[in-house]
Design an enzyme around this catalytic site. Sequence first.
Site, PDB file in Angstrom:
ATOM      1  CG  HIS A 299      -2.034  -1.009   1.098  1.00 55.80           C
ATOM      2  ND1 HIS A 299      -3.306  -0.690   0.713  1.00 55.80           N
ATOM      3  CD2 HIS A 299      -2.040  -2.356   1.268  1.00 55.80           C
ATOM      4  CE1 HIS A 299      -4.061  -1.779   0.665  1.00 55.80           C
ATOM      5  NE2 HIS A 299      -3.316  -2.810   1.006  1.00 55.80           N
TER       6      HIS A 299
ATOM      7  CG  ASP B  44       0.268   9.268   0.617  1.00 54.04           C
ATOM      8  OD1 ASP B  44       0.211   8.114   1.071  1.00 54.04           O
ATOM      9  OD2 ASP B  44      -0.407  10.218   1.052  1.00 54.04           O
TER      10      ASP B  44
HETATM   11  P1  ADQ Z   1      -2.866   6.163   4.761  1.00 49.56           P
HETATM   12  O1  ADQ Z   1      -1.453   6.619   4.936  1.00 49.56           O
HETATM   13  O2  ADQ Z   1      -3.625   5.994   5.999  1.00 49.56           O
HETATM   14  O3  ADQ Z   1      -2.948   4.799   3.909  1.00 49.56           O
HETATM   15  P2  ADQ Z   1      -4.788   7.633   2.923  1.00 49.56           P
HETATM   16  O4  ADQ Z   1      -4.861   6.818   1.693  1.00 49.56           O
HETATM   17  O5  ADQ Z   1      -4.784   9.090   2.613  1.00 49.56           O
HETATM   18  O6  ADQ Z   1      -3.507   7.312   3.792  1.00 49.56           O
HETATM   19  O7  ADQ Z   1      -6.033   7.485   3.935  1.00 49.56           O
HETATM   20  C1  ADQ Z   1      -6.643   6.331   4.220  1.00 49.56           C
HETATM   21  C2  ADQ Z   1      -8.075   6.589   4.790  1.00 49.56           C
HETATM   22  O8  ADQ Z   1      -8.052   7.197   6.084  1.00 49.56           O
HETATM   23  C3  ADQ Z   1      -8.971   7.440   3.901  1.00 49.56           C
HETATM   24  O9  ADQ Z   1     -10.108   6.679   3.605  1.00 49.56           O
HETATM   25  C4  ADQ Z   1      -9.329   8.664   4.749  1.00 49.56           C
HETATM   26  O10 ADQ Z   1     -10.674   9.078   4.625  1.00 49.56           O
HETATM   27  C5  ADQ Z   1      -9.076   8.178   6.155  1.00 49.56           C
HETATM   28  N1  ADQ Z   1      -8.651   9.331   6.956  1.00 49.56           N
HETATM   29  C6  ADQ Z   1      -7.528  10.047   6.802  1.00 49.56           C
HETATM   30  N2  ADQ Z   1      -7.513  11.063   7.703  1.00 49.56           N
HETATM   31  C7  ADQ Z   1      -8.656  10.965   8.405  1.00 49.56           C
HETATM   32  C8  ADQ Z   1      -9.228  11.734   9.464  1.00 49.56           C
HETATM   33  N3  ADQ Z   1      -8.605  12.816   9.942  1.00 49.56           N
HETATM   34  N4  ADQ Z   1     -10.440  11.358   9.953  1.00 49.56           N
HETATM   35  C9  ADQ Z   1     -11.057  10.277   9.464  1.00 49.56           C
HETATM   36  N5  ADQ Z   1     -10.578   9.516   8.456  1.00 49.56           N
HETATM   37  C10 ADQ Z   1      -9.390   9.859   7.944  1.00 49.56           C
HETATM   38  C11 ADQ Z   1      -2.022   3.906   3.266  1.00 49.56           C
HETATM   39  C12 ADQ Z   1      -1.014   4.555   2.325  1.00 49.56           C
HETATM   40  C13 ADQ Z   1      -1.730   5.374   1.259  1.00 49.56           C
HETATM   41  C14 ADQ Z   1      -2.734   4.479   0.513  1.00 49.56           C
HETATM   42  C15 ADQ Z   1      -3.634   3.746   1.495  1.00 49.56           C
HETATM   43  C16 ADQ Z   1      -4.508   2.710   0.797  1.00 49.56           C
HETATM   44  O11 ADQ Z   1      -0.111   5.372   3.054  1.00 49.56           O
HETATM   45  O12 ADQ Z   1      -0.805   5.924   0.339  1.00 49.56           O
HETATM   46  O13 ADQ Z   1      -3.541   5.302  -0.325  1.00 49.56           O
HETATM   47  O14 ADQ Z   1      -2.856   3.039   2.459  1.00 49.56           O
HETATM   48  O15 ADQ Z   1      -3.757   1.842   0.012  1.00 49.56           O
END
Ligand code: ADQ
Length: 471
Positions: A153, A361
């Site tokens: 991921h 990311d």
């Molecule tokens: P993350 O680093 O967690 O994931 P991201 O893909 O932006 O990053 O977010 C994942 C989820 O968390 C989103 O559905 C978002 O809505 C939720 N989220 C983020 N901030 C939030 C908040 N403040 N309150 C509630 N919900 C929140 C990792 C990788 C990413 C990759 C994902 C999926 O780092 O690059 O896109 O996995 O593969």
Amino acid sequence: MNRLIIVSNRTPGRDPAAGGLAVALRKTLAEREGFWFGWSGKLTEKPSVDAVFEDIDGLSVGKIDLTREDHHAYYAGFSNSILWPSFHLRLDLATIEAPWYEAYRRVNTQFAKALLPHLQPDDVIWVHDYHLIPLATELRHLGARNRIGFYLHIPFPTTDALYAIPHHNELMRDLSRYNLVGLQAQRDVAAFNDFADHQSPSSLADGPLEAVDFSQTEIAVFPIGSDPDAFAKLSTSPAANKMVKRMQRAMDDQRLILGVDRLDYSKGLPQRVEAYEKLLANNPQFRRLVHLLQVAPPSRDSIKEYQETSDTLDAMCGHVMGRFAEPDWAPLTYVKRAYGQPSLAGLYRLARVGLVTPLRDGMNLVAHEYVASQNPVDPGVLVLSRFAGAAEIFPEALLVNPFDTDETAEALRLALEMGLDERQERWHALMDAARLYSVDNWASSYLARLSPDAQQGSGPLRDVLYLASVA
Ligand code: ADQ
């Protein structure tokens, strides 16, 4: 259809506000037999030998417990203090402690031993993320002959960063034990191929090593996405409207710039606040007319580098408030808590600018969710880091170098001043891409490729696959 076994560090709970990934994989599991397998979230005196299975709203979930020591070394240690920073090219933030690797492997062995008795020969196994790179090796040692796929991921590191990781050669050999390795973006496949094609294996500790043979492993791009139609619907739901009304009361006619992230150094939060400061400093006409809302709940806060990022962000927000706030106007709000998806969808829809500027990311699902939540009649503008995997599928966003805060400030100005026609044109293209690269398409194209029926040898291994051509 073969049974599907999904393995990840954490298993899904009963949380109705679960993220899109959990929902999509649940849906996939509901369509075929199988189960989800992972850590229970419990820390015990002794590691569990046998998995305990539970039915969670119709989903079969197998769980094991870990000891506190193993979990600390495997999760906070090797996974999140070595692999996470290195894969995000933050070698300056990596901490290397030798015993962590043993615990990382021990936990993967524990996963494999507890999983094996529940496997059938035709099961297809889909392993998720950097915590579990050695799992295929451990399962194969125990005799598993199943098709096993891995999905990363987070970004794949450049060769230099990979060489900085202790035991990187063993980790790459672990990846070669999978039938399919899925990555988020073309840049990740390019980095992987760079390593595979130019390996210079040698290690002081182990003597010369043989090059890793990837001839049996297919490496391909499967960009993850959101459920855009569900988000579009959610963004006008009563729960979303409630949040929108709350914000509108506080905002009057100000235009909202929105950031939503886990509090993580990879998300570029201090740089983002600095860019906003420059926007206000260089363009006094925006003062009192814009507001930055940054939502960033703490994560992994037992790790020092995460606390430091939190402190830096606190200081930066305080600095911008001190410089620009007036008795009746606050330039920004910083909220350290998570919100449910309906509230987020409402905020996304209200925001004139979605500010998504990670330093690096894997994908960034917030970018997808922002696009999906826009009002087609009056859409906002996505300002997106070119170092997010999302930049490859959203070229119509305003792409910025997040390290260059002058450039991000300028992109913010352009976004705030962009006319309706251009906003609509860009948004239509972004929404088409969000639909093409939906989480459902991601799961089905990955599993089609991992299936034993997938046409093997149909092209060069280490091919770059695009969803458009396989969906
Ligand atoms: P993350 O680093 O967690 O994931 P991201 O893909 O932006 O990053 O977010 C994942 C989820 O968390 C989103 O559905 C978002 O809505 C939720 N989220 C983020 N901030 C939030 C908040 N403040 N309150 C509630 N919900 C929140 C990792 C990788 C990413 C990759 C994902 C999926 O780092 O690059 O896109 O996995 O593969």
